[in-house]
Design a protein around this motif. Structure first.
Motif, PDB file in Angstrom:
ATOM      1  N   VAL A  28       0.882  -1.167   0.000  1.00 42.38           N
ATOM      2  CA  VAL A  28       0.000   0.000   0.000  1.00 42.38           C
ATOM      3  C   VAL A  28       0.913   1.208   0.000  1.00 42.38           C
ATOM      4  O   VAL A  28       1.807   1.322   0.841  1.00 42.38           O
ATOM      5  CB  VAL A  28      -0.924   0.010   1.242  1.00 42.38           C
ATOM      6  N   ARG A  29       0.702   2.075  -0.955  1.00 41.87           N
ATOM      7  CA  ARG A  29       1.585   3.236  -1.082  1.00 41.87           C
ATOM      8  C   ARG A  29       0.748   4.474  -1.355  1.00 41.87           C
ATOM      9  O   ARG A  29      -0.117   4.464  -2.218  1.00 41.87           O
ATOM     10  CB  ARG A  29       2.561   3.002  -2.227  1.00 41.87           C
ATOM     11  N   LYS A  30       0.979   5.516  -0.599  1.00 47.22           N
ATOM     12  CA  LYS A  30       0.278   6.769  -0.823  1.00 47.22           C
ATOM     13  C   LYS A  30       0.988   7.546  -1.916  1.00 47.22           C
ATOM     14  O   LYS A  30       2.206   7.663  -1.918  1.00 47.22           O
ATOM     15  CB  LYS A  30       0.249   7.602   0.462  1.00 47.22           C
ATOM     16  N   ASP A  47       1.605  11.085  -3.527  1.00 48.08           N
ATOM     17  CA  ASP A  47       1.483  12.507  -3.242  1.00 48.08           C
ATOM     18  C   ASP A  47       0.943  13.221  -4.482  1.00 48.08           C
ATOM     19  O   ASP A  47       1.312  12.895  -5.620  1.00 48.08           O
ATOM     20  CB  ASP A  47       2.837  13.114  -2.857  1.00 48.08           C
TER      21      ASP A  47
END
Length: 142
Positions: A133-135, A137
């Motif tokens: 899981v990666r946010k 930007d």
């Protein structure tokens, strides 16, 4: 007649390789020799869940069989030499060559192969993927 692709939907991006793989598999699936089974073996305390491909290769020895991993394909080849010095009164078992190809998903690993009682068994495992899981930007332009 044109074939409609299930991968033509605008939300399915980058699936063109899967479509090509399905085309290859459908063309290679016409030959029914040798017959085979694919089974799912449940997880045990010592081994992960795995798949087993079993091919009926009666009459073939280990030396006459090759199991190869070629990129993402598992290729099983069998070759028998026709013994001309033998005189058959009836020949119902032909010396026949074959090639059977299985397309493997990314990450599939071949654990090994075994030949017993005319059945070639090949065990495969797919390691548990790491959940990523990666946010992302959001930048501002202009």
């Amino acid at each position: 007649m044109t074939r409609t692709s299930p991968f033509g939907h605008p939300f399915l991006l980058g699936f063109d390789e899967i479509e090509q793989a399905l085309d290859r598999v459908s063309k290679a699936a016409n030959d029914g020799y040798p017959p085979y089974n694919i089974e799912r073996l449940p997880r045990t305390e010592s081994e992960p869940e795995r798949l087993r491909i079993t091919l009926a290769v009666a009459g073939f020895t280990r030396d006459q069989l090759d199991v190869m991993l070629e990129e993402s394909q598992l290729v099983v080849r069998g070759r028998q030499i026709d013994e001309r010095e033998r005189q058959f009164l009836h020949r119902g078992i032909a010396a026949r060559q074959f090639q059977r190809t299985f397309l493997l998903a990314d990450g599939m690993e071949v654990l090994g192969a075994d030949l017993a009682n005319g059945l070639l068994s090949i065990d495969l495992v797919r390691p548990e993927p790491d959940r990523i899981v990666r946010k992302i930007d959001i930048g501002a332009r202009g």
